[in-house]
Design a protein around this motif. Sequence first.
Motif, PDB file in Angstrom:
ATOM      1  N   GLY A 130       0.811  -1.199   0.000  1.00  0.00           N
ATOM      2  CA  GLY A 130       0.000   0.000   0.000  1.00  0.00           C
ATOM      3  C   GLY A 130       0.848   1.253   0.000  1.00  0.00           C
ATOM      4  N   LEU A 131       0.268   2.352  -0.452  1.00  0.00           N
ATOM      5  CA  LEU A 131       0.975   3.623  -0.562  1.00  0.00           C
ATOM      6  C   LEU A 131       0.693   4.527   0.633  1.00  0.00           C
ATOM      7  N   LYS A 132       1.689   5.327   0.980  1.00  0.00           N
ATOM      8  CA  LYS A 132       1.514   6.372   1.987  1.00  0.00           C
ATOM      9  C   LYS A 132       1.580   7.716   1.260  1.00  0.00           C
ATOM     10  N   VAL A 133       0.554   8.546   1.454  1.00  0.00           N
ATOM     11  CA  VAL A 133       0.483   9.794   0.722  1.00  0.00           C
ATOM     12  C   VAL A 133       0.360  10.982   1.674  1.00  0.00           C
ATOM     13  N   ILE A 134       0.729  12.138   1.157  1.00  0.00           N
ATOM     14  CA  ILE A 134       0.519  13.398   1.853  1.00  0.00           C
ATOM     15  C   ILE A 134      -0.459  14.224   1.026  1.00  0.00           C
ATOM     16  N   SER A 135      -1.045  15.255   1.627  1.00  0.00           N
ATOM     17  CA  SER A 135      -1.915  16.152   0.883  1.00  0.00           C
ATOM     18  C   SER A 135      -1.201  17.475   0.664  1.00  0.00           C
ATOM     19  N   LEU A 136      -1.347  18.021  -0.541  1.00  0.00           N
ATOM     20  CA  LEU A 136      -0.737  19.293  -0.916  1.00  0.00           C
ATOM     21  C   LEU A 136      -1.737  20.106  -1.717  1.00  0.00           C
ATOM     22  N   GLU A 137      -1.581  21.415  -1.698  1.00  0.00           N
ATOM     23  CA  GLU A 137      -2.437  22.279  -2.496  1.00  0.00           C
ATOM     24  C   GLU A 137      -2.195  22.004  -3.980  1.00  0.00           C
ATOM     25  N   ASP A 138      -3.253  21.954  -4.753  1.00  0.00           N
ATOM     26  CA  ASP A 138      -3.145  21.706  -6.188  1.00  0.00           C
ATOM     27  C   ASP A 138      -2.852  23.029  -6.900  1.00  0.00           C
ATOM     28  N   LEU A 139      -1.635  23.180  -7.393  1.00  0.00           N
ATOM     29  CA  LEU A 139      -1.204  24.421  -8.025  1.00  0.00           C
ATOM     30  C   LEU A 139      -1.043  24.277  -9.540  1.00  0.00           C
ATOM     31  N   ARG A 140      -1.620  23.242 -10.110  1.00  0.00           N
ATOM     32  CA  ARG A 140      -1.491  23.025 -11.559  1.00  0.00           C
ATOM     33  C   ARG A 140      -2.391  23.977 -12.347  1.00  0.00           C
ATOM     34  N   TRP A 141      -2.188  24.001 -13.659  1.00  0.00           N
ATOM     35  CA  TRP A 141      -3.023  24.842 -14.508  1.00  0.00           C
ATOM     36  C   TRP A 141      -4.433  24.277 -14.573  1.00  0.00           C
ATOM     37  N   GLY A 142      -5.352  25.021 -15.171  1.00  0.00           N
ATOM     38  CA  GLY A 142      -6.768  24.690 -15.087  1.00  0.00           C
ATOM     39  C   GLY A 142      -7.292  23.684 -16.081  1.00  0.00           C
ATOM     40  N   ARG A 143      -6.438  23.137 -16.974  1.00  0.00           N
ATOM     41  CA  ARG A 143      -6.914  22.162 -17.965  1.00  0.00           C
ATOM     42  C   ARG A 143      -6.206  20.826 -17.770  1.00  0.00           C
ATOM     43  N   ARG A 144      -6.477  20.235 -16.610  1.00  0.00           N
ATOM     44  CA  ARG A 144      -5.821  18.956 -16.295  1.00  0.00           C
ATOM     45  C   ARG A 144      -6.416  17.799 -17.090  1.00  0.00           C
ATOM     46  N   ASP A 145      -7.543  18.045 -17.754  1.00  0.00           N
ATOM     47  CA  ASP A 145      -8.149  17.013 -18.595  1.00  0.00           C
ATOM     48  C   ASP A 145      -7.358  16.784 -19.873  1.00  0.00           C
ATOM     49  N   ILE A 146      -6.471  17.720 -20.226  1.00  0.00           N
ATOM     50  CA  ILE A 146      -5.588  17.543 -21.380  1.00  0.00           C
ATOM     51  C   ILE A 146      -4.276  16.945 -20.869  1.00  0.00           C
ATOM     52  N   LYS A 147      -3.891  15.818 -21.440  1.00  0.00           N
ATOM     53  CA  LYS A 147      -2.718  15.106 -20.910  1.00  0.00           C
ATOM     54  C   LYS A 147      -1.446  15.689 -21.517  1.00  0.00           C
ATOM     55  N   THR A 148      -1.058  16.862 -21.017  1.00  0.00           N
ATOM     56  CA  THR A 148       0.118  17.534 -21.553  1.00  0.00           C
ATOM     57  C   THR A 148       1.382  17.078 -20.838  1.00  0.00           C
ATOM     58  N   VAL A 149       2.516  17.444 -21.422  1.00  0.00           N
ATOM     59  CA  VAL A 149       3.811  17.132 -20.819  1.00  0.00           C
ATOM     60  C   VAL A 149       4.203  18.169 -19.768  1.00  0.00           C
ATOM     61  N   GLN A 150       3.289  19.063 -19.433  1.00  0.00           N
ATOM     62  CA  GLN A 150       3.525  20.097 -18.423  1.00  0.00           C
ATOM     63  C   GLN A 150       3.356  19.478 -17.037  1.00  0.00           C
ATOM     64  N   LEU A 151       4.399  18.836 -16.543  1.00  0.00           N
ATOM     65  CA  LEU A 151       4.306  18.009 -15.342  1.00  0.00           C
ATOM     66  C   LEU A 151       5.232  18.479 -14.224  1.00  0.00           C
ATOM     67  N   LEU A 152       5.626  19.741 -14.249  1.00  0.00           N
ATOM     68  CA  LEU A 152       6.571  20.211 -13.248  1.00  0.00           C
ATOM     69  C   LEU A 152       5.989  20.170 -11.838  1.00  0.00           C
ATOM     70  N   TYR A 153       4.773  20.688 -11.655  1.00  0.00           N
ATOM     71  CA  TYR A 153       4.238  20.687 -10.290  1.00  0.00           C
ATOM     72  C   TYR A 153       3.962  19.275  -9.773  1.00  0.00           C
ATOM     73  N   PRO A 154       3.368  18.368 -10.570  1.00  0.00           N
ATOM     74  CA  PRO A 154       3.254  16.990 -10.077  1.00  0.00           C
ATOM     75  C   PRO A 154       4.594  16.382  -9.689  1.00  0.00           C
ATOM     76  N   SER A 155       5.652  16.692 -10.439  1.00  0.00           N
ATOM     77  CA  SER A 155       6.978  16.187 -10.087  1.00  0.00           C
ATOM     78  C   SER A 155       7.453  16.778  -8.761  1.00  0.00           C
ATOM     79  N   MET A 156       7.220  18.076  -8.570  1.00  0.00           N
ATOM     80  CA  MET A 156       7.610  18.710  -7.312  1.00  0.00           C
ATOM     81  C   MET A 156       6.825  18.130  -6.140  1.00  0.00           C
TER      82      MET A 156
END
Length: 284
Positions: A130-156
């Motif tokens: 099983g995974l252990k997760v933390i919660s963080l504020e979602d600071l991504r752009w507003g079109r997360r339904d488009i699977k773009t390569v703009q993945l800097l915040y998820p990586s952070m």
Amino acid sequence: MSRTVYVNGAYLPEEEARVSIFDRAFLFADGVYEVTSVIDGKLVDFAGHARRLARSLAELDMPAPCSEDELLAIHRELIRRNGLTEGMIYLQVTRGAADRDFAWSEGMTPTLVLFTQARALIDSPAAERGLKVISLEDLRWGRRDIKTVQLLYPSMAKMQAKARGKDDAWLVEDGFVTEGTSNNAWIVTRDGVLVTRDLSNRILHGITRAAVLRFAREAQMRVEERPFTIDEAKDAAEAFVTAATTFVTPVVEIDDAPVGDGAPGPVARRLRAIYIEESRKAAI
């Protein structure tokens, strides 16, 4: 031996693969991607990934580099050339290369890149523990339904979780969980209802999410597509995530609080088994 990769019509050793420094994915994150799982040497949910790719391209007004049949043939050839039995194929389409300008030129030639990644997907240690997760504020752009390569915040966000000794982060916006850094988030309430966020521009429309919803309903499980809070997740009987690279994987801890009894639960285990069985039957 190095992998064989695909770049703009050519199958090449990975050491010889090149993309222009003027490619707009490199300069502007102007590209989209898909990751398709491979089990038993076959593709899982390929049609769903192809449909989502077409939607992402359309939303960005980006031309398709080739037909769906041609994409399928490239996937299968990469599986053959790399002897891949289990893992993933990563696909990326960019708008192409041009001198740097915020406005792109009409008639650009898209860049198409694919490569394989061998990985154990079925016998996954993460699914067992099983995974252990933390919660963080979602600071991504507003079109997360488009699977773009703009993945800097998820990586952070993923790295923030790693720095705290955890596996991943669940992102929160306006008090509600949107999704994980690279997966859709689910909970199982104490009265046995499966809950996952409803589709909108705020989350990626997961291909594995859609399959798990279908299998859950076929198994007569109760399902609700709606937002939920971190507090509701902490109070749930179970939690899990879904993604092409992890299938159904339990979440056993959120912000240092155990979910349920702190171990992978029966619902997540059952859905994972169903997903693997049905995917093996339908893989192409």
